[in-house]
Motif scaffolding. Structure first.
Motif, mmCIF file in Angstrom:
data_model
loop_
_atom_site.group_PDB
_atom_site.id
_atom_site.type_symbol
_atom_site.label_atom_id
_atom_site.label_comp_id
_atom_site.label_asym_id
_atom_site.label_seq_id
_atom_site.Cartn_x
_atom_site.Cartn_y
_atom_site.Cartn_z
ATOM 1 N N GLY A 91 -17.865 51.165 -2.332
ATOM 2 C CA GLY A 91 -18.635 49.948 -3.887
ATOM 3 C C GLY A 91 -19.916 49.207 -2.591
ATOM 4 N N ALA A 92 -20.200 49.812 -2.091
ATOM 5 C CA ALA A 92 -21.598 48.153 -0.950
ATOM 6 C C ALA A 92 -23.230 49.390 -1.647
ATOM 7 C CB ALA A 92 -21.748 49.052 0.743
ATOM 8 N N GLU A 93 -23.951 48.896 -1.596
ATOM 9 C CA GLU A 93 -25.200 49.474 -2.745
ATOM 10 C C GLU A 93 -26.881 48.480 -1.733
ATOM 11 O OE1 GLU A 93 -25.873 48.227 -6.943
ATOM 12 O OE2 GLU A 93 -27.235 49.805 -6.681
ATOM 13 N N VAL A 94 -27.519 49.269 -1.584
ATOM 14 C CA VAL A 94 -28.923 48.238 -0.941
ATOM 15 C C VAL A 94 -29.109 47.468 -2.637
ATOM 16 C CG1 VAL A 94 -31.708 49.042 -0.465
ATOM 17 C CG2 VAL A 94 -29.079 49.888 0.113
ATOM 18 N N SER A 95 -29.852 45.932 -2.913
ATOM 19 C CA SER A 95 -29.671 45.877 -4.097
ATOM 20 C C SER A 95 -31.251 46.104 -4.743
ATOM 21 C CB SER A 95 -29.938 44.628 -3.852
ATOM 22 O OG SER A 95 -30.245 43.280 -4.638
ATOM 23 N N PRO A 96 -30.738 46.624 -5.964
ATOM 24 C CA PRO A 96 -32.200 46.935 -6.666
ATOM 25 C C PRO A 96 -32.975 45.474 -6.534
ATOM 26 C CG PRO A 96 -29.751 47.046 -7.782
ATOM 27 C CD PRO A 96 -29.773 46.593 -6.889
ATOM 28 N N GLN A 97 -32.378 44.754 -6.199
ATOM 29 C CA GLN A 97 -33.852 43.028 -6.399
ATOM 30 C C GLN A 97 -34.171 43.092 -5.211
ATOM 31 O OE1 GLN A 97 -31.192 39.804 -7.581
ATOM 32 N NE2 GLN A 97 -32.836 37.996 -7.952
ATOM 33 N N HIS A 98 -33.784 42.970 -4.088
ATOM 34 C CA HIS A 98 -33.825 43.212 -2.979
ATOM 35 C C HIS A 98 -33.411 44.204 -2.137
ATOM 36 C CE1 HIS A 98 -34.895 41.083 0.472
ATOM 37 N NE2 HIS A 98 -35.633 39.795 -0.063
ATOM 38 N N LYS A 125 -35.849 21.963 -4.875
ATOM 39 C CA LYS A 125 -35.714 22.994 -6.061
ATOM 40 C C LYS A 125 -36.785 24.043 -5.700
ATOM 41 C CE LYS A 125 -33.727 18.829 -8.851
ATOM 42 N NZ LYS A 125 -34.638 17.616 -9.735
ATOM 43 N N ARG A 126 -37.563 23.555 -5.460
ATOM 44 C CA ARG A 126 -38.857 24.899 -6.058
ATOM 45 C C ARG A 126 -38.118 25.728 -4.687
ATOM 46 N NH1 ARG A 126 -43.109 26.593 -3.271
ATOM 47 N NH2 ARG A 126 -43.091 25.272 -1.605
ATOM 48 N N ILE A 127 -37.905 24.903 -3.661
ATOM 49 C CA ILE A 127 -37.668 26.589 -2.363
ATOM 50 C C ILE A 127 -36.173 27.314 -3.330
ATOM 51 C CG2 ILE A 127 -36.663 27.073 -0.226
ATOM 52 C CD1 ILE A 127 -38.681 24.511 0.597
ATOM 53 N N PHE A 128 -35.932 26.241 -3.416
ATOM 54 C CA PHE A 128 -34.135 27.114 -4.399
ATOM 55 C C PHE A 128 -34.454 28.123 -5.068
ATOM 56 C CE2 PHE A 128 -30.226 27.805 -7.042
ATOM 57 C CZ PHE A 128 -29.070 27.916 -5.447
ATOM 58 N N MET A 129 -35.260 28.128 -6.478
ATOM 59 C CA MET A 129 -35.682 29.101 -7.228
ATOM 60 C C MET A 129 -36.557 29.640 -6.789
ATOM 61 S SD MET A 129 -34.610 27.164 -10.406
ATOM 62 C CE MET A 129 -35.985 28.412 -11.318
ATOM 63 N N LEU A 130 -37.047 29.990 -6.253
ATOM 64 C CA LEU A 130 -38.477 30.459 -5.186
ATOM 65 C C LEU A 130 -36.910 31.938 -5.088
ATOM 66 C CD1 LEU A 130 -41.466 29.617 -3.259
ATOM 67 C CD2 LEU A 130 -41.205 31.201 -5.577
ATOM 68 N N SER A 136 -35.789 35.909 -5.930
ATOM 69 C CA SER A 136 -36.349 37.581 -5.629
ATOM 70 C C SER A 136 -34.841 38.113 -4.514
ATOM 71 C CB SER A 136 -37.425 37.009 -4.695
ATOM 72 O OG SER A 136 -36.734 36.084 -3.041
ATOM 73 N N GLN A 137 -33.994 36.951 -4.659
ATOM 74 C CA GLN A 137 -33.039 37.189 -4.270
ATOM 75 C C GLN A 137 -31.249 37.990 -4.720
ATOM 76 O OE1 GLN A 137 -32.514 34.557 -0.618
ATOM 77 N NE2 GLN A 137 -34.582 35.283 0.766
ATOM 78 N N PRO A 138 -30.883 38.397 -5.016
ATOM 79 C CA PRO A 138 -29.106 38.444 -5.740
ATOM 80 C C PRO A 138 -27.963 37.499 -5.169
ATOM 81 C CG PRO A 138 -29.634 40.311 -4.276
ATOM 82 C CD PRO A 138 -30.851 39.103 -3.779
ATOM 83 N N LEU A 139 -28.564 36.311 -5.486
ATOM 84 C CA LEU A 139 -27.783 34.878 -5.015
ATOM 85 C C LEU A 139 -26.123 35.216 -5.066
ATOM 86 C CD1 LEU A 139 -30.510 31.913 -4.285
ATOM 87 C CD2 LEU A 139 -30.058 34.150 -2.597
ATOM 88 N N GLY A 140 -26.144 35.485 -6.483
ATOM 89 C CA GLY A 140 -24.879 35.737 -7.255
ATOM 90 C C GLY A 140 -24.032 36.528 -6.462
ATOM 91 N N ASP A 141 -24.306 37.832 -6.074
ATOM 92 C CA ASP A 141 -23.762 38.837 -5.586
ATOM 93 C C ASP A 141 -23.150 38.775 -3.773
ATOM 94 O OD1 ASP A 141 -24.205 40.524 -7.444
ATOM 95 O OD2 ASP A 141 -25.731 41.197 -6.932
ATOM 96 N N HIS A 142 -21.957 39.356 -3.710
ATOM 97 C CA HIS A 142 -21.397 39.332 -2.444
ATOM 98 C C HIS A 142 -22.448 39.624 -1.046
ATOM 99 C CE1 HIS A 142 -17.380 37.705 -3.230
ATOM 100 N NE2 HIS A 142 -17.435 38.746 -4.621
ATOM 101 N N SER A 143 -23.228 38.813 -1.066
ATOM 102 C CA SER A 143 -23.927 39.842 0.807
ATOM 103 C C SER A 143 -23.777 38.956 1.779
ATOM 104 C CB SER A 143 -25.325 39.839 0.050
ATOM 105 O OG SER A 143 -25.904 38.279 0.256
ATOM 106 N N ALA A 144 -24.101 39.257 2.419
ATOM 107 C CA ALA A 144 -24.968 38.793 3.963
ATOM 108 C C ALA A 144 -26.532 38.272 4.416
ATOM 109 C CB ALA A 144 -24.291 39.093 5.157
#
Ligand SMILES: Cc1cc2nc3c(=O)[nH]c(=O)nc-3n(C[C@H](O)[C@H](O)[C@H](O)COP(=O)(O)OP(=O)(O)OC[C@H]3O[C@@H](n4cnc5c(N)ncnc54)[C@H](O)[C@@H]3O)c2cc1C
Length: 300
Positions: free
Chosen positions: A251-258, A200-205, A209-217
């Protein structure tokens, strides 16, 4: 292409869209997408493709893949049949088929009280893709617990490679065989509650910090080797310092989050993503003299 497969009886789709098979969700079709239902079928398929010089690509969960808009000529093989997804736990040894889901295995092993995979909580992957890429992060990688792998070469020959013959390094394994069929992992008994807390701790970290809900690789580029003073360098930091967050093509963007995540918005094409990656690489090189190497695998 139909004739190529006719007498093999391997479940397959011709002109199969690959976008839904990848986390980016973009790209064109595979000439053939085959999902063999046994190792024998896979061996026959591999041997036939080998004889005919047909290019073969192996698809895992598509979490590190960018498929070109024109698609992939030749054969794409997905080991998604139940026979390639088996997981067996015997004491502290876990044998997992290439098609098994890593995220599920992370939870299963933690709940069983086996330590070794919690460090890669939150990494989307099949076991085959995770071993090929040596999936990992700052807390560890899968290579550290691989005891042996069962592989098949491109002509259908099956063999094992033991830990002593294998080398795992940053996002890389020394496995050259075309197909990883299975991995044997040697884990360490530990307290299940403590392991679940760690997952849980590692998943939360990761999700902070990462846009896990967006489409990415995931991370688009590998971290470069340490600088002249020996200090580690982060691709994400260089991309951020170069002012690339929010840079967009189509439609491609460098994530503002990471900054090391290039995300695909609706309507995005593979060409948009490649244009963003090329631009980012160029800007970082111009500003810092560092040539970033892609982590994402591009097909074909
Ligand atoms: C939101 C997100 C977060 C991520 N975070 C991380 C992270 O923290 N750390 C990390 O390391 N990665 C991360 N990634 C990238 C990705 O999860 C890993 O690279 C993972 O190992 C890819 O596995 P896969 O099964 O999806 O492989 P795919 O993307 O399908 O394929 C990747 C490569 O492996 C090969 N391959 C796949 N299966 C097999 C097989 N059975 N036999 C032979 N070759 C095979 C493919 O041919 C291809 O070359 C992230 C990705 C996303 C989308």
């Amino acid at each position: 292409m139909r004739q190529f497969l006719d007498d093999l009886h391997v479940p397959h789709t011709l002109d199969a869209p690959l976008a839904p098979e990848t986390w980016y969700g973009v790209g064109g079709p595979a000439a053939v997408l085959a999902r063999p239902s046994s190792a024998q079928q896979l061996a026959a398929l591999a041997a036939r493709a080998h004889e005919q010089g047909l290019p073969v690509h192996v698809l895992g969960s598509g979490a590190n893949l960018l498929v070109a808009d024109a698609g992939v000529p030749g054969l794409v093989v997905k080991l998604s049949d139940a026979c390639f997804r088996r997981v067996e736990i015997n004491g502290n040894i876990v044998t997992a088929g290439a098609g098994a889901d890593l995220a599920k295995l992370v939870l299963q092993t933690a709940k069983t009280g086996l330590s070794g995979l919690e460090c890669i909580a939150g990494v989307p992957a099949s076991i085959g893709g995770a071993v090929r890429m040596n999936a990992g992060g700052r807390f560890g990688d899968i290579g550290r617990v691989v005891r042996r792998v069962k592989v098949m070469d491109s002509s259908g020959h099956v063999y094992y490679r033991d830990r002593e013959d294998l080398a795992f390094s940053y996002r890389k394994s020394s496995i050259v065989a075309k197909f990883i069929l299975e991995a044997e992992l040697e884990l360490t008994p530990d307290d299940p509650d403590a392991l679940m807390q760690e997952v849980k701790r590692i998943f939360m970290l990761k999700s902070e910090s990462q846009p896990l809900g967006d489409h990415s690789a995931g991370c688009a580029f590998k971290n470069p080797s340490p600088g002249p003073d020996g200090s580690p360098r982060s691709a994400g930091k260089l991309l951020d310092q170069a002012g690339l967050k929010g840079f967009r093509v189509g439609g491609a963007e460098v994530s503002p989050q990471h900054a090391n995540f290039t995300v695909a918005h609706p309507g995005c094409t593979a060409a948009d993503i490649l244009a963003v990656l090329d631009h980012a690489q160029r800007v970082v090189f111009e500003k810092f003299g560092v040539k970033l190497e892609r982590e994402v695998v591009v097909w074909p």
